[in-house]
Design a protein around this motif. Structure first.
Motif, short mmCIF file in Angstrom:
data_model
loop_
_atom_site.label_atom_id
_atom_site.label_comp_id
_atom_site.label_asym_id
_atom_site.label_seq_id
_atom_site.Cartn_x
_atom_site.Cartn_y
_atom_site.Cartn_z
N LEU A 262 0.84 -1.20 0.00
CA LEU A 262 0.00 0.00 0.00
C LEU A 262 0.87 1.25 0.00
O LEU A 262 0.60 2.22 -0.72
CB LEU A 262 -0.92 0.00 1.22
N TRP A 263 1.93 1.23 0.80
CA TRP A 263 2.87 2.36 0.83
C TRP A 263 3.50 2.58 -0.54
O TRP A 263 3.62 3.72 -1.01
CB TRP A 263 3.95 2.09 1.89
N GLN A 264 3.89 1.50 -1.18
CA GLN A 264 4.48 1.61 -2.51
C GLN A 264 3.49 2.16 -3.53
O GLN A 264 3.83 2.99 -4.38
CB GLN A 264 5.01 0.25 -2.96
N ALA A 265 2.23 1.72 -3.45
CA ALA A 265 1.21 2.23 -4.37
C ALA A 265 1.02 3.73 -4.18
O ALA A 265 0.92 4.49 -5.16
CB ALA A 265 -0.11 1.49 -4.15
N LEU A 266 0.97 4.18 -2.94
CA LEU A 266 0.84 5.62 -2.67
C LEU A 266 2.03 6.39 -3.22
O LEU A 266 1.89 7.49 -3.76
CB LEU A 266 0.69 5.86 -1.17
#
Length: 307
Positions: A262-266
């Motif tokens: 999720l952090w990478q997607a953001l």
């Protein structure tokens, strides 16, 4: 109705959706579209619907739909209302096609793919249909598919991420298919009918569908359906420039890495989450994302290489 406790209060004005096809497990590319559409809906105080687009059985993977739901739940997504399955809505698509036929806007086509390829110029999505059956079927030919009759004018829209987009459908594509030769309804018809019936006001999805949007707008106008707003996020590609998908062997999401992914997607979506959230629990990542999401900083490009 399911509402994330950290999300803004739900409003009736904004309705977004995420509509994966069960051709395999979710991967980084599908996660990007889910995150963007979810956060844009919640930032607007709106609803976020989940629709499984299972209209193409030959391409579907057994158990994929259930796997998609489990993955979304494990990553902390919370959708509103019941999950909609396109395979259970065939009567709606048939009714829409019947309306178009009755209005003289759809017609039967007997052409094979080879015949079209042999007599057509290349367009944005394969051969441009030359209108062979527009005036009626040739003697002895049986209908294989049904097509929408398109006009000569320009169909354009302002995309919230990619900017102004337009096509002349007659030149760039030709009359397009609504009911396929194999008996399955085409994606373009089903998605337009479902968005209208579900009251979808905004569509946030991957830029791989950017070229489909003028077709959908033209079809919305033909059916008298409301026109949603559109935002097309960059798609993820592999090192060869191919969109991540089952066909390009994109690795499935790993639930134990949910917070990190999720952090990478953001990060890919330009949101600049703090490094301290890297690998945090999904609930903590979502808490930050709900407070800081900005569609305006998403990279204005069609594709970004994964990793």
């Amino acid at each position: 109705m399911v509402i994330t406790k950290d999300a803004p209060r739900i409003s009736a004005a904004y309705v977004g959706r995420f509509a994966p096809s069960p051709t395999g497990p979710l991967h980084h590319g599908s996660l990007l579209a889910a995150v963007g559409s979810y956060l844009e809906a919640r930032a607007a105080g709106g609803r976020w619907l989940l629709r499984i687009e299972d209209l193409d059985p030959p391409r579907e993977m057994p158990g994929a739909a259930c796997g998609i739901l489990r993955t979304l739940e494990a990553y902390g997504f919370e959708w509103d209302g019941e999950v909609v399955y396109q395979s259970r809505r065939l009567d709606h698509y048939r009714a829409a096609l019947d309306r178009l036929v009755a209005a003289g806007l759809a017609y039967p086509c007997a052409c094979t793919r080879r015949e079209i390829a042999d007599s057509s110029l290349r367009g944005i999505d394969g051969p441009v249909y030359p209108g062979t059956c527009r005036a009626g079927l040739a003697a002895g030919r049986a209908p294989r598919a049904w097509r929408l009759r398109v006009g000569e004018g320009e169909t354009g829209f302002l995309d919230a991420v990619q900017g102004w987009q337009s096509q002349v459908l007659a030149r760039d594509l030709g009359d397009f298919v609504l009911l396929r030769a194999d008996g399955y309804f085409a994606y373009q018809l089903a998605v337009v009918v479902d968005d209208a019936l579900q009251g979808v006001s905004h569509v946030v999805r991957g830029a791989d569908l950017l070229d489909s949007t003028p077709r959908q707008i033209y079809l919305q106008q033909a059916l008298g359906s409301p026109l949603p707003g559109y935002a097309h996020l960059p798609v993820l590609t592999n090192a060869a420039g191919e969109k991540l998908s089952k066909q390009t062997r994109a690795p499935a999401l790993e639930i134990e890495r949910a917070g990190l992914e999720l952090w990478q997607a953001l990060t890919i979506l330009g949101q600049q989450p703090p490094a301290g959230l890297r690998g945090a629990a999904p609930a903590e990542v979502w808490r930050w994302a709900f407070a800081h999401w900005r569609l305006g900083v998403v990279p204005r490009q069609r594709a970004i290489m994964d990793g």
